[in-house]
Design a protein around this motif. Structure first.
Motif, PDB file in Angstrom:
ATOM      1  N   GLU A 120     -37.711  29.349 -16.028  1.00  0.00           N
ATOM      2  CA  GLU A 120     -37.280  28.452 -14.955  1.00  0.00           C
ATOM      3  C   GLU A 120     -37.327  26.991 -15.404  1.00  0.00           C
ATOM      4  O   GLU A 120     -36.469  26.187 -15.031  1.00  0.00           O
ATOM      5  CB  GLU A 120     -38.163  28.655 -13.727  1.00  0.00           C
ATOM      6  CG  GLU A 120     -37.774  27.833 -12.532  1.00  0.00           C
ATOM      7  CD  GLU A 120     -38.682  28.086 -11.336  1.00  0.00           C
ATOM      8  OE1 GLU A 120     -39.089  27.087 -10.711  1.00  0.00           O
ATOM      9  OE2 GLU A 120     -38.985  29.255 -11.030  1.00  0.00           O
ATOM     10  N   THR A 141     -35.186  24.575  -2.641  1.00  0.00           N
ATOM     11  CA  THR A 141     -35.860  25.767  -3.163  1.00  0.00           C
ATOM     12  C   THR A 141     -36.344  26.596  -1.989  1.00  0.00           C
ATOM     13  O   THR A 141     -36.593  26.073  -0.896  1.00  0.00           O
ATOM     14  CB  THR A 141     -37.058  25.405  -4.071  1.00  0.00           C
ATOM     15  OG1 THR A 141     -37.991  24.655  -3.316  1.00  0.00           O
ATOM     16  CG2 THR A 141     -36.623  24.628  -5.290  1.00  0.00           C
ATOM     17  N   TYR A 142     -36.482  27.895  -2.229  1.00  0.00           N
ATOM     18  CA  TYR A 142     -36.956  28.813  -1.196  1.00  0.00           C
ATOM     19  C   TYR A 142     -37.774  29.890  -1.884  1.00  0.00           C
ATOM     20  O   TYR A 142     -37.301  30.522  -2.839  1.00  0.00           O
ATOM     21  CB  TYR A 142     -35.765  29.433  -0.454  1.00  0.00           C
ATOM     22  CG  TYR A 142     -36.149  30.433   0.593  1.00  0.00           C
ATOM     23  CD1 TYR A 142     -36.655  30.021   1.821  1.00  0.00           C
ATOM     24  CD2 TYR A 142     -36.001  31.798   0.355  1.00  0.00           C
ATOM     25  CE1 TYR A 142     -37.007  30.959   2.781  1.00  0.00           C
ATOM     26  CE2 TYR A 142     -36.343  32.729   1.313  1.00  0.00           C
ATOM     27  CZ  TYR A 142     -36.858  32.300   2.520  1.00  0.00           C
ATOM     28  OH  TYR A 142     -37.214  33.215   3.479  1.00  0.00           O
ATOM     29  N   ASP A 143     -39.003  30.096  -1.434  1.00  0.00           N
ATOM     30  CA  ASP A 143     -39.896  31.110  -2.010  1.00  0.00           C
ATOM     31  C   ASP A 143     -40.148  32.210  -0.992  1.00  0.00           C
ATOM     32  O   ASP A 143     -40.516  31.934   0.154  1.00  0.00           O
ATOM     33  CB  ASP A 143     -41.235  30.478  -2.401  1.00  0.00           C
ATOM     34  CG  ASP A 143     -41.093  29.496  -3.537  1.00  0.00           C
ATOM     35  OD1 ASP A 143     -40.714  29.938  -4.633  1.00  0.00           O
ATOM     36  OD2 ASP A 143     -41.347  28.294  -3.327  1.00  0.00           O
ATOM     37  N   ALA A 144     -39.966  33.475  -1.414  1.00  0.00           N
ATOM     38  CA  ALA A 144     -40.253  34.622  -0.545  1.00  0.00           C
ATOM     39  C   ALA A 144     -40.279  35.890  -1.379  1.00  0.00           C
ATOM     40  O   ALA A 144     -39.495  36.051  -2.326  1.00  0.00           O
ATOM     41  CB  ALA A 144     -39.194  34.747   0.549  1.00  0.00           C
ATOM     42  N   ASP A 145     -41.187  36.804  -1.015  1.00  0.00           N
ATOM     43  CA  ASP A 145     -41.263  38.132  -1.628  1.00  0.00           C
ATOM     44  C   ASP A 145     -41.351  38.087  -3.153  1.00  0.00           C
ATOM     45  O   ASP A 145     -40.734  38.903  -3.842  1.00  0.00           O
ATOM     46  CB  ASP A 145     -40.058  38.990  -1.212  1.00  0.00           C
ATOM     47  CG  ASP A 145     -39.987  39.201   0.290  1.00  0.00           C
ATOM     48  OD1 ASP A 145     -41.057  39.270   0.926  1.00  0.00           O
ATOM     49  OD2 ASP A 145     -38.856  39.288   0.815  1.00  0.00           O
ATOM     50  N   GLY A 146     -42.071  37.146  -3.697  1.00  0.00           N
ATOM     51  CA  GLY A 146     -42.253  37.074  -5.141  1.00  0.00           C
ATOM     52  C   GLY A 146     -41.065  36.531  -5.913  1.00  0.00           C
ATOM     53  O   GLY A 146     -41.031  36.592  -7.131  1.00  0.00           O
ATOM     54  N   ARG A 147     -40.090  36.055  -5.210  1.00  0.00           N
ATOM     55  CA  ARG A 147     -38.945  35.471  -5.899  1.00  0.00           C
ATOM     56  C   ARG A 147     -38.725  34.048  -5.394  1.00  0.00           C
ATOM     57  O   ARG A 147     -39.170  33.680  -4.317  1.00  0.00           O
ATOM     58  CB  ARG A 147     -37.688  36.308  -5.726  1.00  0.00           C
ATOM     59  CG  ARG A 147     -37.195  36.385  -4.321  1.00  0.00           C
ATOM     60  CD  ARG A 147     -36.006  37.314  -4.228  1.00  0.00           C
ATOM     61  NE  ARG A 147     -35.494  37.278  -2.865  1.00  0.00           N
ATOM     62  CZ  ARG A 147     -34.251  37.475  -2.539  1.00  0.00           C
ATOM     63  NH1 ARG A 147     -33.371  37.731  -3.472  1.00  0.00           N
ATOM     64  NH2 ARG A 147     -33.868  37.427  -1.296  1.00  0.00           N
ATOM     65  N   ARG A 148     -38.036  33.305  -6.187  1.00  0.00           N
ATOM     66  CA  ARG A 148     -37.746  31.913  -5.837  1.00  0.00           C
ATOM     67  C   ARG A 148     -36.246  31.689  -5.973  1.00  0.00           C
ATOM     68  O   ARG A 148     -35.631  32.121  -6.953  1.00  0.00           O
ATOM     69  CB  ARG A 148     -38.514  30.981  -6.767  1.00  0.00           C
ATOM     70  CG  ARG A 148     -38.193  29.525  -6.559  1.00  0.00           C
ATOM     71  CD  ARG A 148     -38.985  28.692  -7.516  1.00  0.00           C
ATOM     72  NE  ARG A 148     -39.825  27.847  -6.682  1.00  0.00           N
ATOM     73  CZ  ARG A 148     -40.616  26.926  -7.131  1.00  0.00           C
ATOM     74  NH1 ARG A 148     -40.758  26.745  -8.414  1.00  0.00           N
ATOM     75  NH2 ARG A 148     -41.306  26.181  -6.315  1.00  0.00           N
ATOM     76  N   GLU A 150     -31.795  32.794  -8.886  1.00  0.00           N
ATOM     77  CA  GLU A 150     -32.975  33.551  -8.462  1.00  0.00           C
ATOM     78  C   GLU A 150     -33.906  33.693  -9.654  1.00  0.00           C
ATOM     79  O   GLU A 150     -33.471  34.042 -10.755  1.00  0.00           O
ATOM     80  CB  GLU A 150     -32.575  34.942  -7.976  1.00  0.00           C
ATOM     81  CG  GLU A 150     -33.771  35.775  -7.589  1.00  0.00           C
ATOM     82  CD  GLU A 150     -33.417  37.203  -7.210  1.00  0.00           C
ATOM     83  OE1 GLU A 150     -34.361  38.010  -7.087  1.00  0.00           O
ATOM     84  OE2 GLU A 150     -32.232  37.511  -7.036  1.00  0.00           O
ATOM     85  N   THR A 151     -35.181  33.385  -9.412  1.00  0.00           N
ATOM     86  CA  THR A 151     -36.187  33.568 -10.462  1.00  0.00           C
ATOM     87  C   THR A 151     -37.291  34.485  -9.940  1.00  0.00           C
ATOM     88  O   THR A 151     -37.578  34.513  -8.744  1.00  0.00           O
ATOM     89  CB  THR A 151     -36.802  32.225 -10.922  1.00  0.00           C
ATOM     90  OG1 THR A 151     -37.521  31.639  -9.850  1.00  0.00           O
ATOM     91  CG2 THR A 151     -35.735  31.269 -11.414  1.00  0.00           C
ATOM     92  N   ARG A 152     -37.896  35.248 -10.858  1.00  0.00           N
ATOM     93  CA  ARG A 152     -39.074  36.079 -10.564  1.00  0.00           C
ATOM     94  C   ARG A 152     -40.046  35.882 -11.721  1.00  0.00           C
ATOM     95  O   ARG A 152     -39.656  35.994 -12.881  1.00  0.00           O
ATOM     96  CB  ARG A 152     -38.703  37.552 -10.457  1.00  0.00           C
ATOM     97  CG  ARG A 152     -37.954  37.906  -9.207  1.00  0.00           C
ATOM     98  CD  ARG A 152     -37.683  39.423  -9.188  1.00  0.00           C
ATOM     99  NE  ARG A 152     -36.760  39.751  -8.124  1.00  0.00           N
ATOM    100  CZ  ARG A 152     -37.130  40.224  -6.938  1.00  0.00           C
ATOM    101  NH1 ARG A 152     -38.408  40.411  -6.679  1.00  0.00           N
ATOM    102  NH2 ARG A 152     -36.233  40.504  -6.033  1.00  0.00           N
TER     103      ARG A 152
END
Length: 138
Positions: A40, A53-60, A120-122
């Protein structure tokens, strides 16, 4: 061996090829795909600070919004209507004129075109991206 007459034709074809626009959605996708699988931090270093940016469920999700300049000058036909009068001096005649015309305005630019890209990043690694808008060209 090239004949002397074929040299100007080859030069003209080379110029026409140089005039082609290499800014395409495919070129944009190729540039963005290079970030998939990368950290990232490299994505942010390459594109700058994201707009959102938005963070949810282990992803960004990281979003960038770009504006590309318009493709060229805004050229559109216009129709004009004119009125006028004239005189031929002392005791001459006078008259009235009416005319129409079609023209193309000079100057001005086409409106900029927008592009929105969401990556999308994880776990800090880029997984993929999605693009939207007519300005997504590179």
């Amino acid at each position: 061996m090239l004949r002397p007459r074929s040299i100007p034709i080859l030069a003209m074809l080379a110029l026409l090829g140089a005039c082609g626009d290499s800014r395409t959605p495919q070129a944009f996708d190729q540039r963005m795909t290079a970030y998939v699988g990368r950290p990232e931090a490299e994505l942010v270093a390459g594109l700058g600070v994201p707009s959102r940016t938005y963070d949810a469920d282990g992803r960004r999700l990281l979003q960038w919004d770009f504006l590309q300049p318009g493709a060229g000058p805004a050229v559109y036909p216009s129709i004009g209507l004119g009125f006028g009068g004239f005189s031929f001096g002392r005791g001459g005649g006078s008259g009235f004129g009416l005319g129409t015309g079609v023209g193309v305005p000079l100057g001005g630019a086409a409106p900029p075109q927008g592009c929105s890209v969401v990556f999308e990043t994880r776990g800090g690694t880029v997984q993929g991206y999605n693009r939207n808008g007519p300005g997504c060209i590179a």
